[in-house]
Write a protein that holds these residues in place. Sequence first.
Motif, mmCIF file in Angstrom:
data_model
loop_
_atom_site.group_PDB
_atom_site.id
_atom_site.type_symbol
_atom_site.label_atom_id
_atom_site.label_comp_id
_atom_site.label_asym_id
_atom_site.label_seq_id
_atom_site.Cartn_x
_atom_site.Cartn_y
_atom_site.Cartn_z
ATOM 1 N N ASP A 290 -4.617 10.898 -2.961
ATOM 2 C CA ASP A 290 -4.386 11.729 -1.774
ATOM 3 C C ASP A 290 -3.433 12.865 -2.010
ATOM 4 O OD1 ASP A 290 -6.017 10.036 -0.478
ATOM 5 O OD2 ASP A 290 -4.504 9.128 0.825
ATOM 6 N N VAL A 291 -2.818 12.941 -3.186
ATOM 7 C CA VAL A 291 -1.716 13.872 -3.376
ATOM 8 C C VAL A 291 -2.149 15.327 -3.201
ATOM 9 C CG1 VAL A 291 -1.946 14.174 -5.877
ATOM 10 C CG2 VAL A 291 0.319 14.299 -4.812
ATOM 11 N N SER A 292 -3.423 15.619 -3.452
ATOM 12 C CA SER A 292 -3.878 16.994 -3.289
ATOM 13 C C SER A 292 -3.883 17.414 -1.834
ATOM 14 C CB SER A 292 -5.292 17.149 -3.861
ATOM 15 O OG SER A 292 -6.203 16.303 -3.184
ATOM 16 N N GLY A 293 -3.824 16.415 -0.901
ATOM 17 C CA GLY A 293 -3.822 16.721 0.520
ATOM 18 C C GLY A 293 -2.481 17.174 1.044
ATOM 19 N N ARG B 4 -1.523 -1.314 -4.072
ATOM 20 C CA ARG B 4 -2.680 -0.444 -3.821
ATOM 21 C C ARG B 4 -2.155 0.984 -3.740
ATOM 22 N NH1 ARG B 4 -5.779 0.294 1.602
ATOM 23 N NH2 ARG B 4 -7.818 1.080 0.947
ATOM 24 N N ASP B 5 -2.295 1.711 -4.814
ATOM 25 C CA ASP B 5 -1.711 3.049 -4.925
ATOM 26 C C ASP B 5 -2.751 4.091 -4.548
ATOM 27 O OD1 ASP B 5 -0.454 5.402 -5.554
ATOM 28 O OD2 ASP B 5 0.186 4.784 -7.548
ATOM 29 N N LEU B 6 -2.663 4.587 -3.309
ATOM 30 C CA LEU B 6 -3.554 5.640 -2.836
ATOM 31 C C LEU B 6 -2.911 7.016 -2.942
ATOM 32 C CD1 LEU B 6 -4.987 3.876 0.344
ATOM 33 C CD2 LEU B 6 -5.929 3.928 -1.965
ATOM 34 N N THR C 101 0.836 -1.202 0.000
ATOM 35 C CA THR C 101 0.000 0.000 0.000
ATOM 36 C C THR C 101 0.868 1.247 0.000
ATOM 37 O OG1 THR C 101 -1.763 -1.161 1.190
ATOM 38 C CG2 THR C 101 -1.811 1.256 1.229
ATOM 39 N N LEU C 102 0.624 2.124 -0.982
ATOM 40 C CA LEU C 102 1.360 3.376 -1.115
ATOM 41 C C LEU C 102 0.441 4.542 -0.795
ATOM 42 C CD1 LEU C 102 3.947 4.892 -2.097
ATOM 43 C CD2 LEU C 102 2.918 4.877 -4.389
ATOM 44 N N MET C 103 0.877 5.377 0.163
ATOM 45 C CA MET C 103 0.168 6.599 0.528
ATOM 46 C C MET C 103 1.168 7.744 0.570
ATOM 47 S SD MET C 103 -2.492 5.150 3.442
ATOM 48 C CE MET C 103 -3.248 6.766 3.681
ATOM 49 N N PRO C 104 0.719 8.989 0.700
ATOM 50 C CA PRO C 104 1.675 10.097 0.693
ATOM 51 C C PRO C 104 2.737 10.014 1.772
ATOM 52 C CG PRO C 104 -0.525 10.935 0.324
ATOM 53 C CD PRO C 104 -0.678 9.474 0.654
ATOM 54 N N HIS C 105 2.441 9.349 2.907
ATOM 55 C CA HIS C 105 3.408 9.304 4.004
ATOM 56 C C HIS C 105 4.021 7.933 4.226
ATOM 57 C CE1 HIS C 105 -0.167 7.678 5.907
ATOM 58 N NE2 HIS C 105 0.487 7.419 7.021
ATOM 59 N N ARG C 106 3.603 6.917 3.429
ATOM 60 C CA ARG C 106 4.098 5.584 3.761
ATOM 61 C C ARG C 106 3.974 4.601 2.595
ATOM 62 N NH1 ARG C 106 0.422 1.505 5.009
ATOM 63 N NH2 ARG C 106 -1.780 2.133 5.005
ATOM 64 N N LEU C 107 4.787 3.534 2.692
ATOM 65 C CA LEU C 107 4.665 2.360 1.837
ATOM 66 C C LEU C 107 4.735 1.138 2.735
ATOM 67 C CD1 LEU C 107 4.649 0.852 -0.909
ATOM 68 C CD2 LEU C 107 7.154 1.033 -0.901
ATOM 69 N N GLY C 108 3.667 0.365 2.797
ATOM 70 C CA GLY C 108 3.631 -0.856 3.600
ATOM 71 C C GLY C 108 3.898 -2.070 2.741
ATOM 72 N N ILE C 109 4.827 -2.938 3.178
ATOM 73 C CA ILE C 109 5.205 -4.090 2.344
ATOM 74 C C ILE C 109 5.136 -5.417 3.085
ATOM 75 C CG2 ILE C 109 6.619 -2.747 0.732
ATOM 76 C CD1 ILE C 109 9.101 -3.825 2.237
ATOM 77 N N ASP C 110 4.383 -5.481 4.192
ATOM 78 C CA ASP C 110 4.146 -6.773 4.840
ATOM 79 C C ASP C 110 2.959 -7.427 4.149
ATOM 80 O OD1 ASP C 110 3.664 -8.973 6.397
ATOM 81 O OD2 ASP C 110 3.042 -7.862 8.188
ATOM 82 N N THR C 111 3.229 -8.460 3.364
ATOM 83 C CA THR C 111 2.157 -9.159 2.653
ATOM 84 C C THR C 111 1.786 -10.475 3.333
ATOM 85 O OG1 THR C 111 3.889 -9.870 1.090
ATOM 86 C CG2 THR C 111 2.427 -8.105 0.376
#
Length: 297
Positions: A289-292, A283-285, A239-249
């Motif tokens: 969210d980039v406008s935030g 999952r590219d969020l 999961t990719l968000m403006p503040h993080r990338l989680g890679i525990d699958t």
Amino acid sequence: MTLTHTTSPAFDLPIVLPAGETVFAVGDVHGMADHLLRMRALLRRRASEVPGPATLVMLGDYIDRGPASVRALTALAEPHAQPGLTERFLIGNHDAMLRAVLDPTVPAPVRQRNRDRWLFNGGASVLLELGLADRFPTEIDAITALLREALPAEVIGFLNALEPCAIFGRVILTHGGIHPSVRVEALEHYFAASTDDPGRDSYHWVRQDFLESRPETRSSASALAGRFVVHGHTPSVPTLMPHRLGIDTGCYQTGVLTAVEMTGARARLHHVHPEEVEVPVLRDLLRADVSGGGAGG
């Protein structure tokens, strides 16, 4: 079980690593030693192919739940020298619980709490691997002594040397994340805190407050402002968000161990998995969210 590997298309990060750096990070292993060995060989080979220095960071939680925790720890504890590659090993909450139980200098009540948490969170798989499941004592000093006798000295030394984080410019790699209430000036203290008896907001236990953090809901003085965190700990699709990338699958459940390769502002995922298992899609969020404001703002 025949393992293979799959590499994702490249994608953009919301922040830029220091020039010339290639960083690899590997998600939670949880006793899946065969996946670990295959992934490590893949990333060491990739590191030999990239220009400039490379760093391979393991994000922690090497043990519990899967069938081969001790084998995973033993493999990681073996010294390895490869020109141009630095390997770093971070601590996860599972590793911290076992480390506290193993340390006779930790007060007995704290060791006991860690023992209870550890067994509740999958530590029984380690006892089974060590042949201790049917003869595990209840008294904490006896437990500490028995585990210290059963585990190789190099494994105990490896656990004692685990780091809280790895930082590359404004990119922070850590097991669970950073609580948004942590201020910039307190970040060093946050990562220096003892792992023996942590709170749920610690970097190796934090979940929802960090995962769901948004720029508009946190202080501009938050350590997350303008920073980007690569983490494991919470199993999900990448999961990719403006503040993080989680890679525990969730390798011990899904059969997929995931790593990320990052250079500049570009990244791609590497997955090790059985041939018959489909790999998860990022999952590219970030775009939504980039406008935030994003991690880079």
